[in-house]
Design an enzyme around this catalytic site. Structure first.
Site, short mmCIF file in Angstrom:
data_model
loop_
_atom_site.label_atom_id
_atom_site.label_comp_id
_atom_site.label_asym_id
_atom_site.label_seq_id
_atom_site.Cartn_x
_atom_site.Cartn_y
_atom_site.Cartn_z
N HIS A 36 2.54 89.09 -7.03
CA HIS A 36 3.73 90.40 -7.16
C HIS A 36 3.61 91.18 -6.04
CE1 HIS A 36 3.90 89.35 -11.47
NE2 HIS A 36 2.78 88.81 -11.27
N ASP B 81 9.27 94.97 -11.46
CA ASP B 81 9.07 93.53 -11.34
C ASP B 81 9.13 92.93 -12.75
OD1 ASP B 81 6.01 92.25 -10.06
OD2 ASP B 81 6.25 91.58 -12.20
N VAL C 173 -7.33 83.82 4.20
CA VAL C 173 -6.68 83.47 5.58
C VAL C 173 -5.36 83.90 5.50
CG1 VAL C 173 -8.00 81.57 6.17
CG2 VAL C 173 -5.81 81.15 4.88
N HIS D 218 -0.93 74.82 -4.95
CA HIS D 218 -0.90 74.97 -6.41
C HIS D 218 0.66 75.48 -6.98
CE1 HIS D 218 -0.60 79.18 -5.23
NE2 HIS D 218 -0.56 79.56 -6.50
N GLN E 267 3.81 77.54 -12.48
CA GLN E 267 3.67 76.62 -11.36
C GLN E 267 4.43 75.19 -11.22
OE1 GLN E 267 -0.65 76.50 -10.96
NE2 GLN E 267 -0.79 78.44 -10.72
#
Ligand code: BUP
Length: 447
Positions: free
Chosen positions: A18, A115, A328, A345, A370
């Site tokens: 988010h 949001d 990363v 994913h 997903q």
């Protein structure tokens, strides 16, 4: 001068998925000379979240951070074990405390961008303050159409059966959606997530505009159905502003190992911030990567990586593979020419980042949004999603290895993905559709 300054407040919900798009939107608006008040909830912001906001604020003098102190949540009245969902609820139930924060902003605010998980709690506040309310939708356009339409079908049978015809939900204007793709808590009548989802779906239609992190190659048809009144009449404008571009100040320490790998030779594997995999599945995945014979950069969000994948494994693959357990900077990784495939994913940010850099995706969606997000991968030509791969039954290393090898050798796929990357960069470049979307948004907010 100050009278011309457009001042916008941005309130993201919790979780990197988010926060990242909210930060990138803030940066886009700040670069267009808007003043931004970036509201962060307190307590709860994780270290990674806090660091990202600090970087945003120190990079742009016209962005300031405003802390929003939350009330403690009475857990006995919130039916969920999902920490994110509980956090959304905490923010939602504290929403009335936003009023003084918003009304004391100087110069006065022109709009609040919030949001999708907070919208129904925030709309009454902005209505009372007569403040424009925009929503930054953080998932795919398909997911947006589900959010908007779900209240209409919430009380129908959403469970999956063996009979094919009833295994789909029908949303007007878009192709039938398999029920098995729904975020699992939506099917549980007592879940907090479902209650929030229905309320947010009912209220999001009252906002002044919905921004989606998408562009023509990523589901133009659904955006057209939404804007054409097909999904539901009288919706606010759905404005595509993506794919958001990772920012210079997000950069962490680069993965130097990538610089030593040949162009397009590395499979990047990352399942986001919260996807849980069993130890057995992690081991099979390691086996698959080894069998593929390809180089790989694998982010394993586990403390005891060596113990799980086996120290023997790490020793055997050390020439070809790099296993990291820390964060990363994914934008930097996907932008790196050495990366040739992304095993993902299907978090929406991840999909849009791969699209931006033209990296093919092998999708392996788990829960949440997903699967519905992942639909764009085969549809756009960006990659594939092996629908038989779930997360309950173990997928064997052999199968994973074969699929990776096959995709890494697929020249047609590389060309397709590269073309999507070009289109993505055109969309956000000067004069592109998303560039114009943002310019139009700023104009609209000024009125
Ligand atoms: Br993990 C990880 N580095 O190591 P999604 C993530 N990210 O930069 P979400 C990193 O976090 P769910 C890491 O680039 C993306 O912008 C990544 O967002 C960045 O998935 C963001 O892809 C992750 O939407 O999972 O939110 O982790 O789907 O469960 O919401």
């Amino acid at each position: 001068s100050d009278t011309n300054t457009l001042h916008v407040a941005i309130l993201p919900s919790s979780g990197m998925g988010h926060l990242v798009p909210a930060v990138r939107l803030a940066a886009s608006l700040a670069a267009r000379n808007c003043r931004i008040t970036f509201i962060t909830t307190h307590p709860t912001v994780s270290l990674a979240e806090s660091r990202l906001v600090s970087r945003l604020v120190s990079f742009f003098p016209n962005v300031t951070r405003q802390e929003f102190h939350l009330l403690p949540l009475d857990r006995s009245t919130a039916n969920s074990n999902d920490p994110f969902c509980l956090q959304f609820e905490t923010i939602r139930r504290s929403a009335h405390l936003l009023s003084p924060i918003l009304s004391s902003c100087s110069p006065p605010l022109s709009a609040l961008v919030t949001d999708p998980s907070l919208v129904s709690a925030v709309i009454p506040i902005t209505e009372k303050l007569r403040l424009a309310n925009y929503n930054l939708f953080i998932a795919s356009p398909k997911m947006l159409s589900l959010l908007i339409y779900f209240p209409t079908i919430a009380n129908t049978d959403l469970s999956t059966t063996s009979s094919k015809t009833t295994d789909y939900i029908e949303i007007p204007g878009i192709p039938p959606l398999p029920k098995s793709w729904l975020p699992p808590p939506l099917v549980d009548p007592s879940s907090l997530f479902r209650t929030q989802f229905i309320a947010n779906g009912q209220e999001i239609v009252k906002s002044d505009g919905i921004l989606v992190n998408a562009f023509d190659s990523l589901d133009k048809a659904t955006v057209a159905a939404l804007n054409g009144g097909k999904v539901m009449g009288r919706l606010p404008p759905v404005i595509t502003v993506g794919p958001f571009v990772p920012l210079e100040f997000e950069k962490g320490s680069p993965v130097e190992w990538l610089d030593r790998q040949p162009v397009g030779s590395v499979v990047y594997v990352c399942f986001g911030n919260r996807t849980a995999a069993s130890r057995e599945q992690i081991r099979e995945l390691g086996d698959g990567l080894e069998r593929s014979g390809c180089r790989f950069l694998w982010v394993v969000k586990e403390k005891k990586v060596g113990e799980i994948v086996g120290h023997g494994f790490l020793e055997r693959v050390k020439e070809k593979g790099l296993v990291v357990k820390s964060w990363v900077e994914q934008g930097e990784v996907l932008a790196h020419p050495a990366v040739g495939l992304f095993l993902s994913h299907c978090g929406w940010n991840s999909i849009t980042e791969a699209a931006l850099y033209g990296v093919p995706i092998l999708g392996w969606p788990q829960g949440g949004d997903q699967k519905i997000n992942g639909e764009v991968i085969p549809k756009s030509g960006l990659g594939i999603w092996v629908e038989t791969w779930g997360w309950e039954e173990i997928v064997k290393g052999e199968e994973i290895g074969d699929k990776i090898r096959e995709m890494m050798g697929d020249e047609k796929l590389k060309v397709q993905a590269a073309r999507i990357g070009e289109e993505a960069r055109k969309s956000v470049g000067v004069g592109g559709s998303s560039y114009k979307g943002l310019e139009g948004l700023v104009e609209k907010m000024r009125k």
